[in-house]
Design a protein around this motif. Structure first.
Motif, PDB file in Angstrom:
ATOM      1  N   GLU A  98     -10.795   1.332   8.234  1.00  0.00           N
ATOM      2  CA  GLU A  98     -10.185   0.158   7.530  1.00  0.00           C
ATOM      3  C   GLU A  98     -11.399  -0.201   6.608  1.00  0.00           C
ATOM      4  O   GLU A  98     -11.578  -0.570   5.430  1.00  0.00           O
ATOM      5  CB  GLU A  98      -9.425  -0.881   8.180  1.00  0.00           C
ATOM      6  N   ALA A  99     -12.798  -0.490   7.715  1.00  0.00           N
ATOM      7  CA  ALA A  99     -13.790  -1.169   6.882  1.00  0.00           C
ATOM      8  C   ALA A  99     -14.617  -0.157   5.828  1.00  0.00           C
ATOM      9  O   ALA A  99     -14.897  -0.546   4.815  1.00  0.00           O
ATOM     10  CB  ALA A  99     -14.676  -1.657   7.921  1.00  0.00           C
ATOM     11  N   LEU A 100     -14.716   1.185   6.383  1.00  0.00           N
ATOM     12  CA  LEU A 100     -15.571   2.014   5.732  1.00  0.00           C
ATOM     13  C   LEU A 100     -14.875   2.794   4.638  1.00  0.00           C
ATOM     14  O   LEU A 100     -15.493   3.074   3.611  1.00  0.00           O
ATOM     15  CB  LEU A 100     -15.889   3.017   6.659  1.00  0.00           C
ATOM     16  N   VAL A 101     -13.426   2.829   4.512  1.00  0.00           N
ATOM     17  CA  VAL A 101     -12.558   3.522   3.472  1.00  0.00           C
ATOM     18  C   VAL A 101     -12.076   2.414   2.674  1.00  0.00           C
ATOM     19  O   VAL A 101     -12.310   2.248   1.326  1.00  0.00           O
ATOM     20  CB  VAL A 101     -11.662   4.517   4.090  1.00  0.00           C
ATOM     21  N   ALA A 102     -11.095   1.713   3.310  1.00  0.00           N
ATOM     22  CA  ALA A 102     -10.027   0.789   2.545  1.00  0.00           C
ATOM     23  C   ALA A 102     -10.803  -0.452   2.106  1.00  0.00           C
ATOM     24  O   ALA A 102     -10.486  -0.621   0.732  1.00  0.00           O
ATOM     25  CB  ALA A 102      -8.905   0.576   3.477  1.00  0.00           C
ATOM     26  N   PHE A 103     -11.763  -0.984   2.696  1.00  0.00           N
ATOM     27  CA  PHE A 103     -12.321  -2.323   2.235  1.00  0.00           C
ATOM     28  C   PHE A 103     -13.321  -2.127   1.368  1.00  0.00           C
ATOM     29  O   PHE A 103     -13.309  -2.584   0.148  1.00  0.00           O
ATOM     30  CB  PHE A 103     -12.867  -3.148   3.505  1.00  0.00           C
ATOM     31  N   PHE A 104     -13.948  -0.904   1.393  1.00  0.00           N
ATOM     32  CA  PHE A 104     -14.991  -0.531   0.285  1.00  0.00           C
ATOM     33  C   PHE A 104     -14.471  -0.074  -1.012  1.00  0.00           C
ATOM     34  O   PHE A 104     -14.955  -0.357  -2.058  1.00  0.00           O
ATOM     35  CB  PHE A 104     -15.811   0.498   0.714  1.00  0.00           C
ATOM     36  N   LEU A 105     -13.097   0.563  -0.551  1.00  0.00           N
ATOM     37  CA  LEU A 105     -12.554   0.889  -1.986  1.00  0.00           C
ATOM     38  C   LEU A 105     -11.886  -0.177  -2.598  1.00  0.00           C
ATOM     39  O   LEU A 105     -12.206  -0.269  -4.095  1.00  0.00           O
ATOM     40  CB  LEU A 105     -11.211   1.915  -1.678  1.00  0.00           C
ATOM     41  N   GLU A 106     -11.302  -1.364  -2.103  1.00  0.00           N
ATOM     42  CA  GLU A 106     -10.848  -2.190  -2.686  1.00  0.00           C
ATOM     43  C   GLU A 106     -11.918  -3.479  -3.324  1.00  0.00           C
ATOM     44  O   GLU A 106     -11.833  -3.875  -4.389  1.00  0.00           O
ATOM     45  CB  GLU A 106      -9.684  -3.199  -1.838  1.00  0.00           C
ATOM     46  N   ALA A 131      -6.944   1.146  -8.052  1.00  0.00           N
ATOM     47  CA  ALA A 131      -7.419   1.553  -6.905  1.00  0.00           C
ATOM     48  C   ALA A 131      -7.587   0.501  -6.131  1.00  0.00           C
ATOM     49  O   ALA A 131      -7.630   0.585  -4.946  1.00  0.00           O
ATOM     50  CB  ALA A 131      -8.832   2.209  -7.392  1.00  0.00           C
ATOM     51  N   ALA A 132      -8.022  -0.564  -6.591  1.00  0.00           N
ATOM     52  CA  ALA A 132      -8.153  -1.960  -5.750  1.00  0.00           C
ATOM     53  C   ALA A 132      -6.989  -2.187  -4.911  1.00  0.00           C
ATOM     54  O   ALA A 132      -7.003  -2.604  -3.864  1.00  0.00           O
ATOM     55  CB  ALA A 132      -8.733  -2.968  -6.749  1.00  0.00           C
ATOM     56  N   ALA A 133      -5.727  -2.204  -5.654  1.00  0.00           N
ATOM     57  CA  ALA A 133      -4.587  -2.314  -5.014  1.00  0.00           C
ATOM     58  C   ALA A 133      -3.968  -1.543  -3.905  1.00  0.00           C
ATOM     59  O   ALA A 133      -3.607  -1.650  -2.954  1.00  0.00           O
ATOM     60  CB  ALA A 133      -3.509  -2.332  -6.202  1.00  0.00           C
ATOM     61  N   ILE A 134      -4.412  -0.103  -4.180  1.00  0.00           N
ATOM     62  CA  ILE A 134      -4.394   0.842  -3.314  1.00  0.00           C
ATOM     63  C   ILE A 134      -5.031   0.653  -1.928  1.00  0.00           C
ATOM     64  O   ILE A 134      -4.687   0.823  -1.207  1.00  0.00           O
ATOM     65  CB  ILE A 134      -4.486   2.200  -3.683  1.00  0.00           C
TER      66      ILE A 134
END
Length: 470
Positions: A98-106, A131-134
């Motif tokens: 969540e931290a390394l992929v999703a949070f950095f993505l958003e 991309a931020a919403a995803i």
């Protein structure tokens, strides 16, 4: 009162407070992306104004959610180190992703979206908010997958030497049936909150600024938000029904506590109102709907739903002596408040749509007051939903594997926990005042002027520094 009690209060307060921002961020990220997509496809300036207007409210909320969310991570090591030691191998995997992929993505694409107005190509800028919403929604999924392990542990084994839970099947953790239904249920609740905010702000401007040149944009916002609320309400009911059946399967005590059902029934009746004894061991008075609980819990109107007392006896035999019953009034009423507040928001959305039928302009002060209450109602529903989810699992911190009292940090004193609890409460109270003032200030300011502005100097656009687009 001991350190365990205060640690539980601290985690509960900080979690519920943090979750006030989460659903609005999840829902608004997608709705703002939809509004910008409408502007991109139609070129209608109305949608651009609404994108920037609600986008600003989204960014304020997102920033506050990030600040309050960081505290959650620290508490696992501060007050719940024994829990972290026991389940860290399993719990840490989805949180790390969540931290390394999703949070950095958003966070990366939110930055591009903020500073990319009139600098990025329109399609690239639109893609950045999507991309931020995803990323925001992926972040929610990984966190819910971690929480679902606490509700229904899967994909692990207990090491006989260390006594720790070890991850053996990560796909099983991600596809936990509790996570698969909790995620859409949480998303539906998030859109309920976000849609309600859009309605409340739009309705305020429609009624208070009737002669504004932007009335058409606000009228669209109230209709758009109302339809989002109605669709989300239906989705909450549908996913909640499935979630109830899964809960009855994996956590029957939680379902029994939610209904104040003390003895096993087949068929079982849904409790409209149940009053139990002071010791929480038996029913004193109840108003019920026959067959409904059996259907909600099992899908069969004649299905069997196990009662609190029978499950307590079963768990005492299975896990050893002790109480395995949650606090019945908390679970019973939080379940009902969750439903009531969510339905109330849907009812107000219907009234808002009805008030604008055939091009009419709403003017009722009572409707305005109801509309302004809309964002609070689903926020309360979400909060009571999480209180029910976590309190209904008690006394387990990991169902069937670890009791809550065994997860607290043994080296942390009562004075230390009280100090951190007091500090967090004061800081959060300050942040709450800041958040509300910022939201009210920018909501009252209305949609921005998006007309083309001539340059004020001869500086080449490529040489100008990045600037906040709002």
């Amino acid at each position: 009162m001991d350190a365990l009690d205060v640690a539980r209060w601290q985690f509960g307060v900080t979690t519920v407070y943090h979750f006030l921002f989460v659903p609005l961020t999840i829902g608004l990220s997608v709705l703002v992306a939809i509004l910008q997509t409408m502007w991109h496809r139609t070129g209608n300036e109305r949608y651009l104004k609404l994108t920037k207007f609600y986008g600003k409210l989204f960014l304020i909320n997102f920033a506050m959610g990030v600040v309050t969310g960081i505290v959650q991570e620290f508490q696992f090591g501060m007050n719940w180190s024994d829990y972290s030691r026991f389940v860290g191998d399993v719990f840490g995997a989805p949180l790390a992703i969540e931290a390394l992929v999703a949070f950095f993505l958003e966070s990366t694409f939110i930055g591009l979206w903020i500073f990319g107005w009139d600098r990025l190509p329109k399609r690239a800028h639109l893609a950045s908010i999507w991309a931020a919403a995803i990323g925001t929604n992926l972040s929610a999924y990984f966190i819910l997958a971690a929480n679902s392990f606490m509700q229904n542990p899967v994909g692990y084994r207990i090491d006989p030497d260390s006594g720790r839970a070890e991850l053996t099947d990560f796909p099983a953790v991600l596809t936990n049936k509790v996570a698969l239904i909790t995620f859409p249920h949480t998303l539906a609740g998030s859109f309920l909150v976000a849609g309600s905010l859009i309605v409340a702000v739009g309705l305020w401007h429609v009624i208070r600024n009737r002669d504004s040149a932007d009335t058409g944009a606000y009228r669209f916002a109230t209709k758009f938000g109302s339809w989002v609320v109605l669709v989300a309400s239906a989705a909450v009911l549908f996913t909640g029904d499935i979630q109830g059946k899964i809960m009855t399967d994996v956590q029957p005590m939680k379902m029994a506590a939610a209904e104040g059902l003390y003895t096993t029934e087949s068929p079982a009746s849904f409790s409209v109102l149940t009053i139990g004894s002071l010791d929480g061991s038996r029913e004193v008075f109840a108003l019920k709907i026959p067959y409904l609980l059996s259907y909600l819990g099992t899908g069969d109107p004649n299905g069997t739903v196990h009662g609190i007392n029978d499950l307590q006896a079963q768990y005492a035999t299975q896990y050893g002596a002790g109480s395995y019953t949650p606090i019945i009034p908390v679970t019973y009423w939080s379940f009902r408040f969750m439903i009531a507040f969510g339905m109330a928001a849907g009812a107000i959305a219907l009234l808002v749509l009805w008030s604008q039928r055939k091009g009419r302009t709403p003017s009722s002060k009572w409707l305005l007051r109801a509309g302004l209450a809309m964002p609070v109602l689903p926020l309360l529903a979400n909060s009571f939903g999480w209180i029910f989810t976590e309190m209904g699992r008690q006394p387990w911190i990991v169902f069937g594997e670890m009791l809550t009292r065994n997860g607290v940090s043994r080296s942390v004193s009562l004075a230390e926990v009280l100090t951190s609890f007091t500090a967090f409460t004061l800081i959060y109270a300050t942040l709450a005042v800041i958040e509300v003032k910022l939201l009210l200030r920018y909501a009252k300011a209305g949609v921005p002027d998006v007309s083309e502005q001539p340059p004020t100097d001869d500086t080449d656009d490529a040489e100008r520094p990045l600037a906040f687009a709002y």
